[in-house]
Design a protein around this motif. Structure first.
Motif, PDB file in Angstrom:
ATOM      1  N   MET A   1       0.858  -1.165   0.000  1.00  0.00           N
ATOM      2  CA  MET A   1       0.000   0.000   0.000  1.00  0.00           C
ATOM      3  C   MET A   1       0.906   1.231   0.000  1.00  0.00           C
ATOM      4  N   ARG A   7      -7.050   2.456   3.038  1.00  0.00           N
ATOM      5  CA  ARG A   7      -7.673   1.121   3.031  1.00  0.00           C
ATOM      6  C   ARG A   7      -8.932   1.224   3.891  1.00  0.00           C
ATOM      7  N   GLU A  62      -9.448  -0.219  -1.411  1.00  0.00           N
ATOM      8  CA  GLU A  62      -8.468   0.843  -1.276  1.00  0.00           C
ATOM      9  C   GLU A  62      -8.814   2.001  -2.192  1.00  0.00           C
TER      10      GLU A  62
END
Length: 101
Positions: A1, A7, A62
């Motif tokens: 990420m 998220r 996300e």
């Protein structure tokens, strides 16, 4: 990420029985409708397995940044899903939003 990515997770319990067609339809339709929103990335439907959590399922996704997350929240498909399905079929839920530190 990546830094800046959000998220978003919604963990929830449905009013319907886990093995019911109503539950399968909710999870299937949620995945189809919500993952089709252009700003949604890495959408997953999850089944919760910890005895420490009271919720049964999770949607995880996300967003590239806060603007994308805001666009999702304001998207007509998301708002319709919440009004027409979520508010009716979900017994309890918790939302969690993470960013990398």
């Amino acid at each position: 990420m990546n830094k800046g990515t959000i998220r978003h997770m919604a963990v929830f319990t449905l009013k319907s029985a886990p093995d019911s067609e109503e539950t399968r339809a909710f999870l299937r339709d949620g995945a189809e409708i919500l993952s089709a929103i252009p700003v949604v990335e890495n959408f997953e439907v999850l089944r919760q397995v910890s005895a420490k959590c009271e919720h049964q399922y999770g949607f995880s996704m996300e967003f590239a940044d806060q603007a994308a997350y805001d666009a999702y929240n304001n998207h007509p498909a998301h708002q319709a899903f919440v009004t027409e399905r979520w508010d009716i079929q979900v017994a309890a839920f918790q939302e969690i939003d993470f960013v990398q530190i």
